[in-house]
Scaffold this motif. Sequence first.
Motif, short mmCIF file in Angstrom:
data_model
loop_
_atom_site.label_atom_id
_atom_site.label_comp_id
_atom_site.label_asym_id
_atom_site.label_seq_id
_atom_site.Cartn_x
_atom_site.Cartn_y
_atom_site.Cartn_z
N LEU A 68 86.61 -31.48 -39.60
CA LEU A 68 87.07 -32.26 -38.44
C LEU A 68 87.32 -31.34 -37.25
O LEU A 68 86.88 -31.61 -36.13
N VAL A 69 88.02 -30.24 -37.48
CA VAL A 69 88.31 -29.29 -36.40
C VAL A 69 87.01 -28.72 -35.83
O VAL A 69 86.86 -28.57 -34.61
N TYR B 97 76.94 -34.33 -37.75
CA TYR B 97 77.79 -33.15 -37.91
C TYR B 97 78.20 -32.96 -39.37
O TYR B 97 78.49 -33.93 -40.06
N PRO B 98 78.24 -31.69 -39.88
CA PRO B 98 78.63 -31.44 -41.27
C PRO B 98 80.02 -31.98 -41.58
O PRO B 98 80.95 -31.82 -40.80
N GLN C 80 86.07 -29.23 -31.92
CA GLN C 80 85.94 -28.07 -31.05
C GLN C 80 84.49 -27.75 -30.69
O GLN C 80 84.21 -26.74 -30.05
N SER C 81 83.58 -28.64 -31.08
CA SER C 81 82.16 -28.38 -30.85
C SER C 81 81.77 -28.59 -29.38
O SER C 81 82.39 -29.37 -28.66
N ALA C 82 80.72 -27.91 -28.99
CA ALA C 82 80.19 -28.06 -27.63
C ALA C 82 79.65 -29.47 -27.41
O ALA C 82 79.79 -30.03 -26.32
N VAL D 119 79.24 -41.60 -31.52
CA VAL D 119 79.04 -41.90 -32.95
C VAL D 119 77.77 -41.20 -33.44
O VAL D 119 77.78 -40.57 -34.50
N ASN D 120 76.69 -41.30 -32.67
CA ASN D 120 75.43 -40.67 -33.08
C ASN D 120 75.56 -39.15 -33.19
O ASN D 120 74.99 -38.55 -34.10
N LEU D 121 76.29 -38.53 -32.27
CA LEU D 121 76.49 -37.08 -32.35
C LEU D 121 77.30 -36.71 -33.58
O LEU D 121 76.96 -35.77 -34.30
#
Length: 194
Positions: free
Chosen positions: A65-66, A35-36, A70-72, A29-31
């Motif tokens: 969302l994608v 995120y944009p 797909q983020s590291a 949740v924190n990560l």
Amino acid sequence: MSEPVTVSIRREVDPGRITEATAWVQTGVNLATKYPGFLGSGWVRAGEDSQVWHMLYRFASEESLVAWEQSAERTWWLSMGEGFVRSERSKRRTGIEGWFDEPTTGTIALPSSEGGTATVTVAPAPPRWKQATSIWLGFFPVNLAFTYALSPVPGWAGLPIWLRVLVTTLVLTPIMAYWVLPFVTRSLRSWLTR
């Protein structure tokens, strides 16, 4: 840009590793919060001794969302849960599809990223007559246009009606679900929520 997308996830967690799982979920949740396009999230367990956990998170668009999925950062986070997450199912929701759940009203408490809880008001689903009207407003013109488009096709009128209806529904159902109904939902949002 597409409309906001909500993802609902059901996870089964090793009951012997609840403390780790709680920290892991909160880390996710924190990560996501940073995120944009992130619009919010929450998670609940089915009960104190339950191994079934439910999560929701929402992003401003399919594109954002994608990018998160797909983020590291998310890949790393998911790898950290491999030891205690036994199974996972997820579902994306946009537009009209959430209407077919049981209507929910009132408020719910969701864990916040600061460690406390946040109370969220849940809007009721539109009444069935508004749902039916919205579907008809999308389906009638699309079906009419499709019927006119196929009427000059040689042999079309001679096909059995069940075959024509089969072809029509096979072609129009994805068009309705992916393009027409989300457009109608966005266009009628203020009326649907009154």
